[in-house]
Scaffold this active site. Structure first.
Site, PDB file in Angstrom:
ATOM      1  N   GLY A  87       0.812  -1.210   0.000  1.00 57.45           N
ATOM      2  CA  GLY A  87       0.000   0.000   0.000  1.00 57.45           C
ATOM      3  C   GLY A  87       0.845   1.259   0.000  1.00 57.45           C
ATOM      4  N   ASP A  88       1.896   1.270   0.801  1.00 55.17           N
ATOM      5  CA  ASP A  88       2.801   2.419   0.843  1.00 55.17           C
ATOM      6  C   ASP A  88       3.495   2.626  -0.495  1.00 55.17           C
ATOM      7  OD1 ASP A  88       2.909   3.459   3.714  1.00 55.17           O
ATOM      8  OD2 ASP A  88       3.217   1.329   4.033  1.00 55.17           O
ATOM      9  N   SER A  89       3.971   1.528  -1.079  1.00 55.24           N
ATOM     10  CA  SER A  89       4.725   1.636  -2.327  1.00 55.24           C
ATOM     11  C   SER A  89       3.831   2.066  -3.481  1.00 55.24           C
ATOM     12  CB  SER A  89       5.401   0.297  -2.645  1.00 55.24           C
ATOM     13  OG  SER A  89       6.298  -0.061  -1.610  1.00 55.24           O
TER      14      SER A  89
END
Length: 401
Positions: free
Chosen positions: A176-178
């Site tokens: 999700g962050d990436s």
């Protein structure tokens, strides 16, 4: 194989001359900045006196995470406590000359420090400000803290990940962050193009983790809207697209189960696949000529394919299907990745050195540009390594006095 030195001179890249000020920590903001740095941007990472927490995440070597060596390569490190007037003043001085500022604090945090969009845009109208957060800068959830796992859950990804009837699972990395970081990079590049090629000014790029994940959810929403269908977890299968799955092969020498991935869902590919496994009856079945017919008989097709793969090793399956131009591959572990010739041929396994001069393999640069490729110019910085250089260039007192 590339072998960059830690203190190599900067190489030209498509973003050479772009100054980026990174205020984020951990994953989303720093990943976005790393991507820009790989293509020549000068990234100044502002760290608190204790350092980015990522320095202590996962496996450490002599007290520093090897993940840090990947996430912070090609960057410069400056220490500043943003909760203090002195740290805030330094950021304003650097932001006045920056092209891009990246931050991933909870919305409102920078405003509390006098470093919000309105203040910085007035100071530097050319500034592009990338703001990454769990839920975006507006809306009823904006004030809530949000991590990647929550973005994956709210965006619909976590619900779909896992085996039918079992607890939803994490995909194994902070996806999700990436994903949000890459959406942020896209936004930054579009904003820079608008500013420089279209005569515009700087602008704010507002990226929410859940929206970035949701953007990848394909037909999830229209299927629900048109048919009332809630897509469910399906393990390794690809519901509605057949045949495409993981198939068990003959056990390896150590007795472990082995699997191969086969994508036989194209019409011509399907016929070649069925012929290769000795099922000409299925290859010629008119009901299976197109995907909609195959989708209705996916279980039958999967059973036929696995009856064939179970009698063969992974390598035998790959060799046979490669010869018939059917998409096939094994499921790679990191050991497979580290020794695979395709990775090495594409410079995706790069030999560098850590801050103590020891060799360390890290992922290469993506994407591949033919005229202005990215590069690994130097390794990750020590905490505050570039304090004096950056402060002096900004006309700011060095930390020593």
């Amino acid at each position: 194989m590339q072998t960059p030195e830690r203190d190599a001179l900067p190489a030209a890249g498509p973003l050479a001359g772009i100054r980026v000020l990174e205020l984020g920590q951990l994953i989303a903001g720093p990943f976005a900045a790393k991507t820009l740095a790989d293509f020549g941007a000068d990234v100044i990472k502002i760290e608190p006196p204790s350092g980015d927490p990522l320095r202590k995440w996962r496996l450490l070597r002599d007290g520093t995470s090897v993940w840090w060596e990947v996430q912070s390569r090609n960057k410069r490190s400056v220490c500043a406590d943003l909760r203090t007037p002195e740290g805030q003043a330094l950021v304003r001085r650097l932001a006045a000359e920056a092209d891009v500022l990246i931050e991933n604090f909870k919305p409102g945090t920078l405003e509390d420090w006098g470093l919000g969009w309105d203040e910085l845009h007035a100071l530097n109208p050319r500034l592009v400000m990338l703001r990454l957060s769990g839920y975006g800068q507006t809306g009823p959830y904006a004030h809530k803290p949000g991590f990647g796992i929550l973005g994956e859950a709210m965006g619909g990804l976590r619900y779909l990940t896992g085996e039918p009837g079992r607890t939803p699972v994490r995909c194994g990395v902070s996806i999700g962050d990436s994903i949000a970081a890459l959406h942020g990079v896209i936004g930054v590049l579009m904003a820079l193009y608008h500013r420089d090629a279209r005569g515009g000014t700087g602008q704010m790029v507002d990226v929410a983790l859940y929206e970035s994940v949701f953007n990848l959810m394909e037909s999830l929403l229209p299927e629900y809207d048109a048919f009332g269908v809630v897509r469910e977890r399906a393990g390794s299968a690809l519901p509605g697209i057949a045949p495409s799955n993981a198939y068990r092969c003959r056990s390896g020498p150590d007795g472990r189960e082995t699997y191969v991935l086969i994508g036989g869902n194209g019409d011509g590919i399907f016929r070649r696949l069925m012929t290769a496994i000795g099922r000409d009856d299925l290859a010629q079945d008119p009901e299976l000529a197109h995907n909609d017919g195959r989708a209705h008989r996916a279980h039958e097709l999967d059973a036929a394919i696995e009856a064939w793969t179970q009698q063969r090793s992974v390598d035998e399956v790959i060799q046979t299907l490669d010869a018939t131009d059917v998409p096939v591959g094994k499921i790679y572990s990191v050991a497979d990745i580290a020794h695979d010739p395709q990775y090495h041929a594409r410079a995706m396994i790069v030999q560098t050195t850590d801050r103590e001069g020891r060799p360390l393999k890290v992922p290469g640069v993506v994407p591949k540009l033919s005229a202005t490729p990215g590069s690994l110019r130097h390794g990750a910085p020590r905490l505050g390594e570039h304090d004096d250089d950056v402060r002096h260039a900004a006309g700011w007192p060095c930390r020593g006095g």
